[in-house]
Design a protein around this motif. Structure first.
Motif, PDB file in Angstrom:
ATOM      1  N   GLU A  27       1.067  -1.261  -0.022  1.00 32.60           N
ATOM      2  CA  GLU A  27       0.084  -0.047   0.193  1.00 32.60           C
ATOM      3  C   GLU A  27       0.893   1.194   0.111  1.00 32.60           C
ATOM      4  OE1 GLU A  27      -3.719  -1.419  -0.454  1.00 32.60           O
ATOM      5  OE2 GLU A  27      -3.319   0.590   0.056  1.00 32.60           O
ATOM      6  N   LEU A  28       1.915   1.078   0.931  1.00 33.15           N
ATOM      7  CA  LEU A  28       2.769   2.404   0.976  1.00 33.15           C
ATOM      8  C   LEU A  28       3.381   2.684  -0.464  1.00 33.15           C
ATOM      9  CD1 LEU A  28       4.124   4.582   2.527  1.00 33.15           C
ATOM     10  CD2 LEU A  28       5.865   3.216   3.388  1.00 33.15           C
ATOM     11  N   LEU A  29       4.018   1.637  -1.121  1.00 33.52           N
ATOM     12  CA  LEU A  29       4.796   1.889  -2.360  1.00 33.52           C
ATOM     13  C   LEU A  29       3.683   2.392  -3.327  1.00 33.52           C
ATOM     14  CD1 LEU A  29       7.452  -0.782  -2.008  1.00 33.52           C
ATOM     15  CD2 LEU A  29       7.716   1.326  -1.588  1.00 33.52           C
ATOM     16  N   THR A  30       2.431   1.660  -3.512  1.00 33.17           N
ATOM     17  CA  THR A  30       1.730   1.879  -4.314  1.00 33.17           C
ATOM     18  C   THR A  30       1.101   3.375  -4.314  1.00 33.17           C
ATOM     19  OG1 THR A  30       1.041  -0.444  -4.367  1.00 33.17           O
ATOM     20  CG2 THR A  30      -0.794   1.296  -5.467  1.00 33.17           C
ATOM     21  N   MET A  31       0.879   3.863  -3.111  1.00 30.04           N
ATOM     22  CA  MET A  31       0.688   5.123  -3.082  1.00 30.04           C
ATOM     23  C   MET A  31       1.895   6.049  -3.487  1.00 30.04           C
ATOM     24  SD  MET A  31      -1.441   7.540  -2.186  1.00 30.04           S
ATOM     25  CE  MET A  31      -2.954   6.914  -1.088  1.00 30.04           C
ATOM     26  N   ALA A  32       2.961   5.903  -3.103  1.00 34.73           N
ATOM     27  CA  ALA A  32       4.148   6.907  -3.359  1.00 34.73           C
ATOM     28  C   ALA A  32       4.247   6.671  -5.071  1.00 34.73           C
ATOM     29  CB  ALA A  32       5.415   6.045  -3.015  1.00 34.73           C
ATOM     30  N   ASP A  33       3.901   5.574  -5.505  1.00 43.94           N
ATOM     31  CA  ASP A  33       3.916   5.624  -6.984  1.00 43.94           C
ATOM     32  C   ASP A  33       2.806   6.481  -7.769  1.00 43.94           C
ATOM     33  OD1 ASP A  33       6.205   4.022  -7.168  1.00 43.94           O
ATOM     34  OD2 ASP A  33       5.120   2.070  -7.617  1.00 43.94           O
ATOM     35  N   THR A  34       1.570   6.424  -7.049  1.00 43.94           N
ATOM     36  CA  THR A  34       0.403   7.067  -7.568  1.00 43.94           C
ATOM     37  C   THR A  34       0.502   8.447  -7.326  1.00 43.94           C
ATOM     38  OG1 THR A  34      -1.142   5.386  -6.851  1.00 43.94           O
ATOM     39  CG2 THR A  34      -1.896   7.330  -6.992  1.00 43.94           C
ATOM     40  N   ILE A  35       1.123   9.113  -6.566  1.00 46.85           N
ATOM     41  CA  ILE A  35       1.361  10.470  -6.172  1.00 46.85           C
ATOM     42  C   ILE A  35       2.454  11.239  -6.805  1.00 46.85           C
ATOM     43  CG2 ILE A  35      -0.335  10.622  -4.383  1.00 46.85           C
ATOM     44  CD1 ILE A  35       2.112  10.868  -2.296  1.00 46.85           C
ATOM     45  N   GLY A  36       3.343  10.163  -7.227  1.00 52.50           N
ATOM     46  CA  GLY A  36       4.824  10.630  -7.887  1.00 52.50           C
ATOM     47  C   GLY A  36       6.036  10.859  -6.787  1.00 52.50           C
ATOM     48  N   VAL A  37       5.845  10.121  -5.577  1.00 57.29           N
ATOM     49  CA  VAL A  37       7.015  10.056  -4.728  1.00 57.29           C
ATOM     50  C   VAL A  37       8.013   9.120  -5.143  1.00 57.29           C
ATOM     51  CG1 VAL A  37       7.762   9.747  -2.426  1.00 57.29           C
ATOM     52  CG2 VAL A  37       5.546  10.794  -2.854  1.00 57.29           C
ATOM     53  N   ASN A  38       9.188   9.693  -5.362  1.00 60.46           N
ATOM     54  CA  ASN A  38      10.271   9.111  -5.766  1.00 60.46           C
ATOM     55  C   ASN A  38      10.681   7.899  -4.602  1.00 60.46           C
ATOM     56  OD1 ASN A  38      12.870   7.944  -6.554  1.00 60.46           O
ATOM     57  ND2 ASN A  38      13.223   9.849  -7.551  1.00 60.46           N
ATOM     58  N   ARG A  39      10.706   6.653  -4.977  1.00 54.84           N
ATOM     59  CA  ARG A  39      11.415   5.639  -4.204  1.00 54.84           C
ATOM     60  C   ARG A  39      12.343   5.554  -3.374  1.00 54.84           C
ATOM     61  NH1 ARG A  39       8.662  -0.240  -5.544  1.00 54.84           N
ATOM     62  NH2 ARG A  39       6.422   0.660  -6.075  1.00 54.84           N
ATOM     63  N   LYS A  40      13.276   6.406  -4.087  1.00 63.27           N
ATOM     64  CA  LYS A  40      14.813   6.608  -3.047  1.00 63.27           C
ATOM     65  C   LYS A  40      14.586   7.627  -1.983  1.00 63.27           C
ATOM     66  CE  LYS A  40      16.389  10.836  -5.718  1.00 63.27           C
ATOM     67  NZ  LYS A  40      17.358  11.288  -6.455  1.00 63.27           N
ATOM     68  N   TRP A  41      13.148   8.142  -1.709  1.00 62.38           N
ATOM     69  CA  TRP A  41      12.899   9.019  -0.496  1.00 62.38           C
ATOM     70  C   TRP A  41      12.333   8.022   0.622  1.00 62.38           C
ATOM     71  CZ3 TRP A  41       9.798  13.154  -3.452  1.00 62.38           C
ATOM     72  CH2 TRP A  41      10.635  13.757  -4.297  1.00 62.38           C
ATOM     73  N   PHE A  42      12.401   6.695   0.236  1.00 62.91           N
ATOM     74  CA  PHE A  42      11.608   5.656   1.366  1.00 62.91           C
ATOM     75  C   PHE A  42      12.601   5.827   2.542  1.00 62.91           C
ATOM     76  CE2 PHE A  42      11.911   1.373   2.841  1.00 62.91           C
ATOM     77  CZ  PHE A  42      10.545   1.265   3.512  1.00 62.91           C
ATOM     78  N   GLN A  43      12.047   5.702   3.834  1.00 64.03           N
ATOM     79  CA  GLN A  43      12.790   5.999   5.023  1.00 64.03           C
ATOM     80  C   GLN A  43      12.395   4.723   6.004  1.00 64.03           C
ATOM     81  OE1 GLN A  43      14.971   8.460   5.963  1.00 64.03           O
ATOM     82  NE2 GLN A  43      14.487   9.264   3.922  1.00 64.03           N
ATOM     83  N   PRO A  44      13.366   3.525   5.857  1.00 68.86           N
ATOM     84  CA  PRO A  44      13.073   2.376   6.617  1.00 68.86           C
ATOM     85  C   PRO A  44      13.560   2.424   8.045  1.00 68.86           C
ATOM     86  CG  PRO A  44      15.175   2.057   5.062  1.00 68.86           C
ATOM     87  CD  PRO A  44      14.301   3.490   5.089  1.00 68.86           C
ATOM     88  N   GLN A  45      14.420   3.160   8.601  1.00 66.42           N
ATOM     89  CA  GLN A  45      15.175   3.056   9.788  1.00 66.42           C
ATOM     90  C   GLN A  45      14.186   2.876  10.949  1.00 66.42           C
ATOM     91  OE1 GLN A  45      16.494   5.240   7.315  1.00 66.42           O
ATOM     92  NE2 GLN A  45      17.997   3.624   7.025  1.00 66.42           N
ATOM     93  N   SER A  46      13.460   4.186  11.616  1.00 59.93           N
ATOM     94  CA  SER A  46      12.805   4.103  12.530  1.00 59.93           C
ATOM     95  C   SER A  46      11.303   3.504  12.474  1.00 59.93           C
ATOM     96  CB  SER A  46      12.358   5.423  13.121  1.00 59.93           C
ATOM     97  OG  SER A  46      11.556   6.054  12.051  1.00 59.93           O
TER      98      SER A  46
END
Length: 106
Positions: A27-46
């Motif tokens: 769901e998170l990645l689908t929304m990112a793609d839908t609204i045009g957020v670059n996947r390199k901005w993904f923050q997995p740490q916290s």
């Protein structure tokens, strides 16, 4: 499974940022793609999320994301951690997203 955006207003240069997270990596990645957020901005740490600016926040809400306050955000994070700890497929998706974003796998 929904996607959530919080009401945070963290300054980053001239931008004002908030957090976008979801109940699943799909769901998170689908929304990112839908609204045009670059996947390199993904923050997995916290906690797996994207930091997004106000313009992307508005796009996310228009695409169906749910606005949450701080308490609701913590509830979302707890639910996801419970899922992640018991779901090997979800953990694999998280690590793949982290690697694709050039971030350290968990």
């Amino acid at each position: 499974m929904p996607v959530y955006v919080d009401k945070a207003q963290h300054k980053l240069g001239r931008m004002v940022m908030c957090h976008m997270l979801a109940d699943s990596m799909d769901e998170l990645l689908t929304m990112a793609d839908t609204i045009g957020v670059n996947r390199k901005w993904f923050q997995p740490q916290s906690h797996p999320h994207f930091d997004i600016c106000k313009a992307y926040r508005a796009k996310a809400i228009a695409a169906g994301a749910i606005e949450v306050d701080r308490r609701q955000l913590v509830d979302v994070m707890k639910r996801y951690r419970t899922k992640w700890s018991g779901d090997l497929d979800e953990r694999k998706k998280l690590n793949c997203a982290a690697a694709a974003a050039g971030k350290k796998e968990l």
